[in-house]
Motif scaffolding. Structure first.
Motif, PDB file in Angstrom:
ATOM      1  N   ASP A   1       0.831  -1.212   0.000  1.00 53.14           N
ATOM      2  CA  ASP A   1       0.000   0.000   0.000  1.00 53.14           C
ATOM      3  C   ASP A   1       0.859   1.254   0.000  1.00 53.14           C
ATOM      4  OD1 ASP A   1      -2.310  -1.484  -0.031  1.00 53.14           O
ATOM      5  OD2 ASP A   1      -2.608  -1.398   2.152  1.00 53.14           O
ATOM      6  N   VAL A   2       1.912   1.228   0.806  1.00 49.05           N
ATOM      7  CA  VAL A   2       2.814   2.379   0.843  1.00 49.05           C
ATOM      8  C   VAL A   2       3.497   2.560  -0.514  1.00 49.05           C
ATOM      9  CG1 VAL A   2       4.896   3.335   1.900  1.00 49.05           C
ATOM     10  CG2 VAL A   2       3.188   2.195   3.330  1.00 49.05           C
ATOM     11  N   ALA A   3       3.925   1.446  -1.113  1.00 44.41           N
ATOM     12  CA  ALA A   3       4.581   1.519  -2.418  1.00 44.41           C
ATOM     13  C   ALA A   3       3.635   2.025  -3.496  1.00 44.41           C
ATOM     14  CB  ALA A   3       5.122   0.140  -2.809  1.00 44.41           C
ATOM     15  N   ALA A   4       2.349   1.693  -3.376  1.00 41.23           N
ATOM     16  CA  ALA A   4       1.372   2.172  -4.351  1.00 41.23           C
ATOM     17  C   ALA A   4       1.236   3.684  -4.280  1.00 41.23           C
ATOM     18  CB  ALA A   4       0.022   1.507  -4.106  1.00 41.23           C
ATOM     19  N   TYR A   5       1.322   4.208  -3.065  1.00 45.47           N
ATOM     20  CA  TYR A   5       1.180   5.655  -2.899  1.00 45.47           C
ATOM     21  C   TYR A   5       2.489   6.378  -3.195  1.00 45.47           C
ATOM     22  CZ  TYR A   5       0.553  10.131  -0.527  1.00 45.47           C
ATOM     23  OH  TYR A   5       0.501  11.469  -0.239  1.00 45.47           O
ATOM     24  N   ASP A   6       3.606   5.803  -2.747  1.00 48.13           N
ATOM     25  CA  ASP A   6       4.914   6.439  -2.965  1.00 48.13           C
ATOM     26  C   ASP A   6       5.985   5.358  -3.062  1.00 48.13           C
ATOM     27  OD1 ASP A   6       7.152   8.005  -3.107  1.00 48.13           O
ATOM     28  OD2 ASP A   6       7.040   8.763  -1.045  1.00 48.13           O
ATOM     29  N   PRO A   7       6.234   4.840  -4.273  1.00 43.06           N
ATOM     30  CA  PRO A   7       7.226   3.769  -4.406  1.00 43.06           C
ATOM     31  C   PRO A   7       8.621   4.181  -3.958  1.00 43.06           C
ATOM     32  CG  PRO A   7       6.566   4.629  -6.557  1.00 43.06           C
ATOM     33  CD  PRO A   7       5.616   5.199  -5.561  1.00 43.06           C
ATOM     34  N   HIS A   8       8.922   5.464  -4.033  1.00 44.16           N
ATOM     35  CA  HIS A   8      10.245   5.924  -3.601  1.00 44.16           C
ATOM     36  C   HIS A   8      10.456   5.710  -2.108  1.00 44.16           C
ATOM     37  CE1 HIS A   8      11.398   7.734  -7.441  1.00 44.16           C
ATOM     38  NE2 HIS A   8      10.165   8.178  -7.544  1.00 44.16           N
TER      39      HIS A   8
ATOM     40  N   LEU B   1       7.999   0.483 -11.047  1.00 49.11           N
ATOM     41  CA  LEU B   1       7.749   1.740 -11.761  1.00 49.11           C
ATOM     42  C   LEU B   1       8.924   2.693 -11.661  1.00 49.11           C
ATOM     43  CD1 LEU B   1       4.053   2.410 -10.673  1.00 49.11           C
ATOM     44  CD2 LEU B   1       4.846   1.591 -12.901  1.00 49.11           C
ATOM     45  N   VAL B   2       9.720   2.551 -10.595  1.00 47.40           N
ATOM     46  CA  VAL B   2      10.799   3.514 -10.359  1.00 47.40           C
ATOM     47  C   VAL B   2      12.171   2.861 -10.299  1.00 47.40           C
ATOM     48  CG1 VAL B   2       9.255   5.103  -9.138  1.00 47.40           C
ATOM     49  CG2 VAL B   2      10.511   3.372  -7.827  1.00 47.40           C
ATOM     50  N   ASP B   3      12.222   1.537 -10.356  1.00 45.82           N
ATOM     51  CA  ASP B   3      13.496   0.837 -10.184  1.00 45.82           C
ATOM     52  C   ASP B   3      13.680  -0.177 -11.306  1.00 45.82           C
ATOM     53  OD1 ASP B   3      15.641  -0.798  -9.335  1.00 45.82           O
ATOM     54  OD2 ASP B   3      15.257  -0.291  -7.239  1.00 45.82           O
ATOM     55  N   GLY B   4      14.622   0.110 -12.188  1.00 45.08           N
ATOM     56  CA  GLY B   4      14.873  -0.775 -13.315  1.00 45.08           C
ATOM     57  C   GLY B   4      15.366  -2.144 -12.910  1.00 45.08           C
TER      58      GLY B   4
END
Length: 486
Positions: free
Chosen positions: A199-206, A245-248
């Motif tokens: 849930d946290v990653a969905a809101y802010d994956p960083h 989404l943010v980490d290749g």
């Protein structure tokens, strides 16, 4: 174990009884133990689909009988005269409400599942001349039930209110990613921690990126385990989806995990790839055997008109899963391939024949995903649709099958296709309803309407307001022309 006897009411209908029923239920459905009694005493096969008329006939035969003392010994259910009477009452009321018994249960929760909104729906229907309120006699002793069926306008309003009332908060409860990651290691089965992390990653994956290695390690630790909790693996995969989404590096690991020795890891990875594929298709297609962008760059990022000579790594691995004998692996892989076929059909073109071979599959989702993939390829390369005409015709004729939507769309846009565009649009309109169909089905209907230039046939604002999945929201935005899906 036998499955419960499920019934499905029209989406806008529900039933209220004047007195509680004593029938036995399992998760809200009728106890499967009634099957033997219904088959033996009234010739009603509750294992098959039964429409309202068949249900009414069975209820009528039940009503013509009186309780026989030996039934309590011969059958597990019903156990006494009261339960027998209430079984008759239930079937009569369901028949009056135009229910279907014995088939798949309702797949969309709505206001009927919320006590407050159900009371509101009862009041609304009672005051609206367009809604249906009918009192039905359910036995000779005067017992009754009331059938409520909301008009379409009120049904849609109530469903939207239900979605709003049950929607998860936009901002999840603040949580420390490091604490959650530590719980993954410390607890034997930290499903709650994995879900909260996702849930946290969905809101802010960083916010979760600093613990990506721990999440990956826990995901891969399930490999070869004697007992794997599917819910736990799914939550870990969901967290990795958002991290991807943010980490290749996560995208690379997920693509490589498609070839894992453990089928459960492969399937969870395919589900994550499918979720990533509509947001980061180019990044996934560019993953090569050496984990760096490869010769697909021209086709993926530049001139993507011509089919690729060799499918990208992610497509090849998914194709290998499709070829497995395992139905779950095939379904998960097709779910991902349909996304690539929609946005980058050139990359999936080498699999055209294989995809077409699954149009008549046994599993409903497999048929749907295969049809979407073939339709995506056919829109760019009509010869794919021509070669798959027999399978597409088979699906287009199955009006009760969601796979008929992409199949009809593919035939409608095909030169000389056998389905008129208006007919294909009508089919898509039917399924573009989140109050009646699962959102993954509605999503494909919205895409079909966009391909048919018929999005004006539905209320896109209402569909988006009822969307609880970002994939459906994205599809509506594409149909509106607000985002590019390529």
């Amino acid at each position: 174990m036998d499955q419960p006897i499920r019934w499905t009411l029209p989406a806008s209908a529900f039933v209220a009884f004047d007195a509680p029923l004593s029938v036995a239920t399992v998760d809200g459905d009728l106890d499967p133990a009634y099957r033997t009694f219904l088959q033996s005493e009234v010739g009603f096969d509750a294992a098959d689909d039964a429409d309202a008329s068949a249900l009414a006939a069975a209820a009528g035969r039940l009503a013509s009988k009186e309780w026989h003392p030996t039934w309590g010994h011969r059958y597990d259910r019903p156990r006494d005269p009261m339960e027998f009477r209430d079984l008759t009452r239930l079937l009569r009321a369901l028949a009056a409400a135009d229910a279907h018994l014995g088939g798949p249960g309702a797949t969309v929760e709505s206001y009927q599942d919320d006590d407050a909104l159900r009371d509101q729906a009862t009041e609304t229907a009672s005051e609206c001349p367009e809604c249906r309120v009918e009192t039905v006699s359910t036995d000779a002793d005067g017992a009754a039930a009331t059938v409520y069926e909301c008009c379409e306008r009120h049904h849609r309003e109530l469903h939207r209110e239900y979605v709003d009332a049950t929607r998860a908060p936009d901002h999840p409860t603040p949580a420390d990613a490091f604490d959650l990651a530590n719980r993954l290691e410390a607890e034997a089965l930290a499903i709650d921690a994995a879900a909260e992390l996702a849930d946290v990653a969905a809101y802010d994956p960083h916010a979760v990126r600093p613990v990506v290695d721990k999440v990956l390690a826990e995901f891969e630790s399930q490999r070869g385990a004697d007992l794997v909790n599917v819910d736990y693996l799914r939550e870990l995969a969901r967290a990795l989806t958002h991290l991807g989404l943010v980490d290749g590096s996560v995208r690379v690991r997920l693509v490589r995990s498609l070839a894992d020795d453990d089928a459960r890891i492969r399937q969870a990875s395919a589900a994550a790839v499918a979720s990533l594929a509509w947001e980061r298709p180019e990044s996934l297609l560019a993953v090569g055997d050496d984990a760096v962008p490869t010769g697909y760059l021209k086709q993926v990022f530049g001139d993507d008109t011509d089919p690729v000579d060799e499918a990208p790594l992610v497509v090849r691995e998914l194709a290998a899963m499709v070829a497995e004998g395992d139905a779950d692996s095939r379904e998960h892989a097709l779910g991902a391939l349909r996304e690539f076929a929609r946005t980058h059909p050139n990359a999936v073109y080498p699999l055209a024949a294989e995809l077409g071979s699954h149009l008549e599959a046994t599993h409903a989702r497999t048929r749907l995903y295969a049809a979407v993939a073939v339709a995506g390829l056919s829109a760019r390369y009509p010869e794919v649709g021509v070669d798959a005409t027999a399978g597409l015709d088979f699906l287009a004729a199955r009006t009760e099958d969601p796979a008929s939507v992409p199949a009809s769309c593919a035939l409608a846009v095909l030169p000389g296709g056998s389905v008129p565009r208006a007919v294909a649009a009508d089919r898509a309109v039917q399924y573009a309803d989140p109050s009646r169909y699962p959102q993954y089905v509605v999503r494909e209907a919205v895409y079909a309407l966009d391909a048919l230039d018929a999005t004006d046939r539905v209320d896109l604002d209402w569909i988006r307001a009822c969307a609880t999945e970002s994939a459906l929201e994205h599809a509506v935005d594409v149909a509106r022309g607000e985002v590019d899906d390529a």
